[in-house]
Motif scaffolding. Structure first.
Motif, short mmCIF file in Angstrom:
data_model
loop_
_atom_site.label_atom_id
_atom_site.label_comp_id
_atom_site.label_asym_id
_atom_site.label_seq_id
_atom_site.Cartn_x
_atom_site.Cartn_y
_atom_site.Cartn_z
N ARG A 199 0.84 -1.21 0.00
CA ARG A 199 0.00 0.00 0.00
C ARG A 199 0.87 1.26 0.00
O ARG A 199 0.57 2.22 -0.71
CB ARG A 199 -0.95 -0.01 1.20
CG ARG A 199 -2.10 -0.99 1.05
CD ARG A 199 -3.13 -0.88 2.16
NE ARG A 199 -2.59 -1.12 3.49
CZ ARG A 199 -2.40 -2.33 4.04
NH1 ARG A 199 -2.71 -3.41 3.35
NH2 ARG A 199 -1.93 -2.46 5.26
N LEU A 200 1.93 1.26 0.80
CA LEU A 200 2.84 2.42 0.83
C LEU A 200 3.45 2.66 -0.54
O LEU A 200 3.51 3.78 -1.02
CB LEU A 200 3.96 2.20 1.86
CG LEU A 200 3.60 2.35 3.32
CD1 LEU A 200 4.70 1.77 4.21
CD2 LEU A 200 3.39 3.82 3.66
N ALA A 201 3.90 1.58 -1.17
CA ALA A 201 4.53 1.70 -2.48
C ALA A 201 3.53 2.18 -3.53
O ALA A 201 3.83 3.08 -4.32
CB ALA A 201 5.15 0.37 -2.90
N LEU A 202 2.33 1.60 -3.52
CA LEU A 202 1.32 2.01 -4.50
C LEU A 202 0.96 3.49 -4.32
O LEU A 202 0.92 4.25 -5.30
CB LEU A 202 0.07 1.15 -4.35
CG LEU A 202 -1.08 1.48 -5.31
CD1 LEU A 202 -0.64 1.29 -6.76
CD2 LEU A 202 -2.29 0.60 -5.00
N GLU A 203 0.73 3.90 -3.09
CA GLU A 203 0.42 5.31 -2.82
C GLU A 203 1.56 6.22 -3.25
O GLU A 203 1.35 7.24 -3.89
CB GLU A 203 0.12 5.49 -1.32
CG GLU A 203 -0.24 6.90 -0.92
CD GLU A 203 0.95 7.76 -0.55
OE1 GLU A 203 1.99 7.26 -0.08
OE2 GLU A 203 0.86 8.99 -0.74
N HIS A 204 2.77 5.83 -2.93
CA HIS A 204 3.94 6.63 -3.26
C HIS A 204 4.11 6.75 -4.79
O HIS A 204 4.27 7.86 -5.31
CB HIS A 204 5.20 6.02 -2.65
CG HIS A 204 6.46 6.69 -3.07
ND1 HIS A 204 6.85 7.92 -2.56
CD2 HIS A 204 7.39 6.35 -3.99
CE1 HIS A 204 7.99 8.28 -3.14
NE2 HIS A 204 8.33 7.35 -4.00
N PHE A 205 4.07 5.64 -5.48
CA PHE A 205 4.29 5.68 -6.92
C PHE A 205 3.12 6.32 -7.67
O PHE A 205 3.32 6.99 -8.69
CB PHE A 205 4.62 4.29 -7.48
CG PHE A 205 5.97 3.82 -7.01
CD1 PHE A 205 7.12 4.56 -7.27
CD2 PHE A 205 6.11 2.65 -6.31
CE1 PHE A 205 8.36 4.15 -6.84
CE2 PHE A 205 7.35 2.20 -5.88
CZ PHE A 205 8.48 2.98 -6.14
#
Length: 112
Positions: A100-106
């Motif tokens: 989730r962190l990666a998806l939100e960040h990217f």
């Protein structure tokens, strides 16, 4: 005093690398620098955009200790850094959060 398993693993890895390099710790370190140099942010200042970089680290990581994670952050230009409440291998328990962190960040930094 009993040696923690994590230290035994580190010692075994170091011994294997030294053996692989003719018994020389200096040669093992030089080989590691050669292999890792091209991807080490410290060797390429300014190439990472801190606004597009996300670091995810574990609070009690003995493989990548806090001091080294913070040094990476400095070398990368002070990007956002998230600390998971775990050790190195315990981060597997946070795979959903990491995703989730990666998806939100990217999504935020690279667009939809």
């Amino acid at each position: 005093r009993r040696e923690p398993a994590r230290e035994k693993g580190t010692e075994k890895m170091r011994a294997r690398e030294v053996e692989r390099n003719g018994g020389s710790l200096d040669r093992a370190v030089a080989r590691a620098r050669t292999i890792l140099g091209p991807v080490d942010p410290a060797s390429r200042p300014g190439l990472l955009d801190p606004a597009r970089t996300l670091l995810i680290n574990a609070k009690w990581d003995h493989v990548i200790p806090r001091a080294q994670a913070l040094a990476l952050r400095r070398a990368a230009g002070e990007p956002r850094q998230v600390w998971l409440a775990s050790g190195h291998n315990g981060t597997l328990l946070f795979s959903g959060r990491v995703g989730r962190l990666a998806l939100e960040h990217f999504t935020r930094t690279l667009g939809p």
